[in-house]
Scaffold this active site. Structure first.
Site, PDB file in Angstrom:
ATOM      1  N   CYS A 186       3.014  -4.917   6.658  1.00  0.00           N
ATOM      2  CA  CYS A 186       2.762  -4.612   5.258  1.00  0.00           C
ATOM      3  C   CYS A 186       4.003  -4.033   4.580  1.00  0.00           C
ATOM      4  O   CYS A 186       4.984  -3.698   5.223  1.00  0.00           O
ATOM      5  CB  CYS A 186       1.609  -3.617   5.139  1.00  0.00           C
ATOM      6  SG  CYS A 186       0.020  -4.299   5.654  1.00  0.00           S
ATOM      7  N   HIS A 210       0.824  -1.205   0.000  1.00  0.00           N
ATOM      8  CA  HIS A 210       0.000   0.000   0.000  1.00  0.00           C
ATOM      9  C   HIS A 210       0.861   1.259   0.000  1.00  0.00           C
ATOM     10  O   HIS A 210       2.071   1.208   0.178  1.00  0.00           O
ATOM     11  CB  HIS A 210      -0.938   0.000   1.215  1.00  0.00           C
ATOM     12  CG  HIS A 210      -0.220  -0.005   2.530  1.00  0.00           C
ATOM     13  ND1 HIS A 210       0.347   1.132   3.084  1.00  0.00           N
ATOM     14  CD2 HIS A 210       0.040  -1.018   3.399  1.00  0.00           C
ATOM     15  CE1 HIS A 210       0.893   0.825   4.244  1.00  0.00           C
ATOM     16  NE2 HIS A 210       0.732  -0.483   4.455  1.00  0.00           N
TER      17      HIS A 210
END
Length: 199
Positions: free
Chosen positions: A175, A159
């Site tokens: 992440c 992301h």
């Protein structure tokens, strides 16, 4: 009679001057990183944010490029993308998980693409940080930035981030983060089914 050696230039001054001289050669996105400093508690050291960026070939990592391929190298803190038709190769600086405990490696794939993602902390994030909100909607305060590629692993994403200080550092809760302009480009190139390998 002792002879004094000439004073050597201060290493920090030298490195700062060198970084300033080279900044004109860096791309704008990489130039944002050049002065980042990272404390690594388990080593008790401070490291400057310098990635060992180098282009790679896809063949050692993937049997084919069906649906395209993404390789995330958590050591060099770089993400590599190859298109299915072999005409596009991209290399991006990333943030990676803050600890080995939070780092997952192996094969997965993109299962969903979301522009303007919503964010909710995972149960383990909330346990570590009870003061965090339960929900953040799309917008400039969203930890997932402008775009997110959801992986087949629960809670794992590639992301964007509005906090550009995180890129090139061990700063995430699991992440892989990119500059917003980079995730927007990757978002356009990747598709549901794109292969992903974290090493």
């Amino acid at each position: 009679m002792s002879r004094q050696r000439p004073a050597l230039p201060n290493r920090r001054v030298f490195l700062t001057g060198t970084a300033a001289a080279l900044s004109g050669l860096a791309t704008p996105a990489l130039a944002q990183n050049k002065d980042t400093v990272e404390f690594e508690p388990e080593l008790g050291t401070v490291r400057h944010n310098i990635s060992s960026f180098r282009s790679l070939n896809w063949q050692p990592y993937f049997g084919d490029l069906r649906n395209g391929a993404i390789l995330v190298d958590t050591t060099s803190r770089a993400l590599h993308y190859w298109s299915e038709d072999k005409t596009t190769y991209k290399l991006y600086p990333t943030s990676v998980p803050i600890s080995e405990e939070l780092t997952r490696r192996g094969r997965t794939s993109v299962v969903q693409k979301v522009e303007g993602p919503e964010w909710r902390p995972t149960p383990s994030m909330k346990k570590r940080n009870p003061e965090w909100p339960d929900y953040v909607g799309p917008g400039p305060d969203n930890p997932l930035g402008t775009h997110a590629l959801y992986l087949s692993w629960t809670y794992y994403r590639i992301h964007g981030t509005h906090d550009t200080r995180k890129i090139g550092r061990r700063s995430s809760n699991g992440c892989i983060g990119l500059f917003n302009e980079h995730i927007a480009e990757l978002f356009d190139n990747a598709k549901v089914g794109t292969q992903v390998l974290l090493i």
